[in-house]
Scaffold this motif. Sequence first.
Motif, PDB file in Angstrom:
ATOM      1  N   ARG A 110     -25.287  -5.614  51.047  1.00 37.07           N
ATOM      2  CA  ARG A 110     -24.475  -5.301  51.142  1.00 37.07           C
ATOM      3  C   ARG A 110     -23.963  -3.626  51.015  1.00 37.07           C
ATOM      4  O   ARG A 110     -23.222  -3.635  51.190  1.00 37.07           O
ATOM      5  CB  ARG A 110     -23.948  -6.314  50.202  1.00 37.07           C
ATOM      6  N   THR A 111     -25.568  -3.681  50.201  1.00 38.52           N
ATOM      7  CA  THR A 111     -24.964  -1.730  50.155  1.00 38.52           C
ATOM      8  C   THR A 111     -25.866  -1.139  50.696  1.00 38.52           C
ATOM      9  O   THR A 111     -26.043   0.029  50.189  1.00 38.52           O
ATOM     10  CB  THR A 111     -26.136  -2.064  48.424  1.00 38.52           C
ATOM     11  N   GLN A 130     -22.010   9.359  45.385  1.00 37.50           N
ATOM     12  CA  GLN A 130     -20.665   8.388  45.148  1.00 37.50           C
ATOM     13  C   GLN A 130     -21.243   7.561  46.230  1.00 37.50           C
ATOM     14  O   GLN A 130     -21.698   7.704  47.330  1.00 37.50           O
ATOM     15  CB  GLN A 130     -19.478   8.916  45.178  1.00 37.50           C
ATOM     16  N   LEU A 131     -20.962   6.645  45.838  1.00 36.52           N
ATOM     17  CA  LEU A 131     -21.749   4.744  46.562  1.00 36.52           C
ATOM     18  C   LEU A 131     -19.628   4.574  47.178  1.00 36.52           C
ATOM     19  O   LEU A 131     -19.214   4.797  46.203  1.00 36.52           O
ATOM     20  CB  LEU A 131     -22.334   4.397  46.484  1.00 36.52           C
ATOM     21  N   ASN A 132     -20.105   4.219  48.228  1.00 32.16           N
ATOM     22  CA  ASN A 132     -18.990   2.806  48.393  1.00 32.16           C
ATOM     23  C   ASN A 132     -19.217   1.807  47.965  1.00 32.16           C
ATOM     24  O   ASN A 132     -18.844   0.783  47.392  1.00 32.16           O
ATOM     25  CB  ASN A 132     -18.328   2.626  50.085  1.00 32.16           C
ATOM     26  N   PRO A 133     -17.666   1.832  46.967  1.00 36.75           N
ATOM     27  CA  PRO A 133     -17.708   0.743  45.512  1.00 36.75           C
ATOM     28  C   PRO A 133     -17.153  -0.429  46.371  1.00 36.75           C
ATOM     29  O   PRO A 133     -16.963  -1.651  46.273  1.00 36.75           O
ATOM     30  CB  PRO A 133     -15.776   1.006  45.303  1.00 36.75           C
ATOM     31  N   ALA A 143     -29.691   4.038  41.921  1.00 37.58           N
ATOM     32  CA  ALA A 143     -27.989   3.959  41.982  1.00 37.58           C
ATOM     33  C   ALA A 143     -28.352   3.324  40.572  1.00 37.58           C
ATOM     34  O   ALA A 143     -28.797   2.135  40.044  1.00 37.58           O
ATOM     35  CB  ALA A 143     -27.580   2.331  43.008  1.00 37.58           C
ATOM     36  N   THR A 144     -26.837   3.589  40.028  1.00 37.98           N
ATOM     37  CA  THR A 144     -26.821   2.886  38.699  1.00 37.98           C
ATOM     38  C   THR A 144     -24.947   2.912  38.708  1.00 37.98           C
ATOM     39  O   THR A 144     -24.095   3.264  40.160  1.00 37.98           O
ATOM     40  CB  THR A 144     -26.289   4.206  37.546  1.00 37.98           C
ATOM     41  N   ALA A 145     -24.591   1.824  37.842  1.00 38.86           N
ATOM     42  CA  ALA A 145     -22.489   2.027  37.953  1.00 38.86           C
ATOM     43  C   ALA A 145     -22.323   2.037  36.032  1.00 38.86           C
ATOM     44  O   ALA A 145     -23.103   1.859  35.447  1.00 38.86           O
ATOM     45  CB  ALA A 145     -22.590   0.531  38.454  1.00 38.86           C
ATOM     46  N   ALA A 146     -21.336   2.483  36.513  1.00 39.45           N
ATOM     47  CA  ALA A 146     -20.118   2.292  34.772  1.00 39.45           C
ATOM     48  C   ALA A 146     -20.687   1.010  34.669  1.00 39.45           C
ATOM     49  O   ALA A 146     -20.626   0.877  32.970  1.00 39.45           O
ATOM     50  CB  ALA A 146     -19.273   2.996  35.173  1.00 39.45           C
ATOM     51  N   GLY A 147     -20.818   0.191  35.355  1.00 43.34           N
ATOM     52  CA  GLY A 147     -20.702  -1.148  34.668  1.00 43.34           C
ATOM     53  C   GLY A 147     -20.466  -2.673  35.899  1.00 43.34           C
ATOM     54  O   GLY A 147     -20.047  -2.614  36.968  1.00 43.34           O
ATOM     55  N   TRP A 148     -21.667  -3.612  35.546  1.00 43.54           N
ATOM     56  CA  TRP A 148     -21.685  -4.512  36.355  1.00 43.54           C
ATOM     57  C   TRP A 148     -21.377  -5.901  36.266  1.00 43.54           C
ATOM     58  O   TRP A 148     -22.317  -6.104  35.036  1.00 43.54           O
ATOM     59  CB  TRP A 148     -22.645  -4.653  37.280  1.00 43.54           C
ATOM     60  N   PRO A 184     -20.049   3.112  41.477  1.00 42.36           N
ATOM     61  CA  PRO A 184     -21.772   3.129  41.620  1.00 42.36           C
ATOM     62  C   PRO A 184     -21.665   4.711  42.163  1.00 42.36           C
ATOM     63  O   PRO A 184     -21.233   5.502  43.478  1.00 42.36           O
ATOM     64  CB  PRO A 184     -21.938   1.996  43.029  1.00 42.36           C
ATOM     65  N   GLU A 185     -23.474   5.367  41.759  1.00 42.16           N
ATOM     66  CA  GLU A 185     -23.421   6.362  42.219  1.00 42.16           C
ATOM     67  C   GLU A 185     -25.442   6.096  42.204  1.00 42.16           C
ATOM     68  O   GLU A 185     -26.154   5.787  41.622  1.00 42.16           O
ATOM     69  CB  GLU A 185     -23.215   7.355  41.586  1.00 42.16           C
ATOM     70  N   SER A 186     -25.439   7.341  43.104  1.00 43.50           N
ATOM     71  CA  SER A 186     -26.896   7.352  42.542  1.00 43.50           C
ATOM     72  C   SER A 186     -27.630   8.626  42.767  1.00 43.50           C
ATOM     73  O   SER A 186     -26.649   9.839  42.232  1.00 43.50           O
ATOM     74  CB  SER A 186     -27.596   6.831  44.481  1.00 43.50           C
ATOM     75  N   VAL A 187     -29.678   8.637  42.315  1.00 39.91           N
ATOM     76  CA  VAL A 187     -29.793   9.742  42.275  1.00 39.91           C
ATOM     77  C   VAL A 187     -30.861   9.617  43.455  1.00 39.91           C
ATOM     78  O   VAL A 187     -31.603   8.516  43.136  1.00 39.91           O
ATOM     79  CB  VAL A 187     -30.409   9.949  40.676  1.00 39.91           C
TER      80      VAL A 187
END
Length: 306
Positions: free
Chosen positions: A15-16, A66-69, A154-159, A118-121
């Motif tokens: 999915r990701t 930025q990743l596709n939420p 990848a990280t997210a503001a919250g999950w 979600p966003e990545s480094v």
Amino acid sequence: MENVYRNFYRNFYKRTNGFIPVAPFGQTVYPGDFFQIRNGQMIVLGNIFRKQVIEAHDVEIGYHHQLNPAGWNFSDGLSKPYSGRGSGLGPIAGEFEFSKQILAFAARGSFIFKASEPESVRILNWNDIQQTLIIRMTQTFYSFREVYIVTETATAAGWTLAIAGASQAELEIATDMENFGLVDLFGQQSSRTIQSRDIEFYQREELRKSSFFKAKKLVMREEKLENLVSDLMLEWQDHNEWARRFYAYNFHYDQHYRTGMGGISELNTMDLLPPNVLNPNTALLYFKWVDASLEEVEKLFSADGE
């Protein structure tokens, strides 16, 4: 890892667009970390930048990609048999209204996952450093024959994640925030768990922990592997005849001797190379990098991790 997580890990990869959760779940990794998979766990051995395998001025790292939420909100085996509003009586504020939902999980391993922003480094110039890494990881700094290098996290503001430990598991959640109506409450910051049944794992993370990654895997080039296997099979063709001459014993010899080469892909064939074949000048002929795949996900749940 326990197999109850397997369905989530497989779905997460699909999915990701290729991200894999760190194992054990909830741990963190960073771009440049290198690791192996043993007994169903990732064993992080170091970082190519911290160990100066690659100098800092030779790498370009991109931040806040930025990743596709839409790809970071999914579930499997989930239904919502009840959504509604009710009222309660508080000791201080008096009567209040709340929204409530019941989430039902069809089977063991069914789950729901929701992440926000979600966003990545990631390492931007992998192509510029990959050949240098092959030589240094297999010859000059280390002598790896199999290793993974994290290229993106990848990280997210919250999950929030919930995984069922048995069929017919349930999770009942509610919020007293206004204007929610009958929208999905799972993963909302104001929602609270009222009760649960047979939930194996439940976690809400509100910090940007790098618990999801993409990686490159060091592998032997197909053409070199095929040549080596062919040589081995040719050598085994007259194994019975050799044994008959060598041993002073009357063994029974089958006419159609089975070499056992069917499992060659499970072996580290690099161990069979003659000494001094591999050196800094030949390493690029034998090795390459490939994307970590569902094969790695399966290794996290195999008995021996290999």
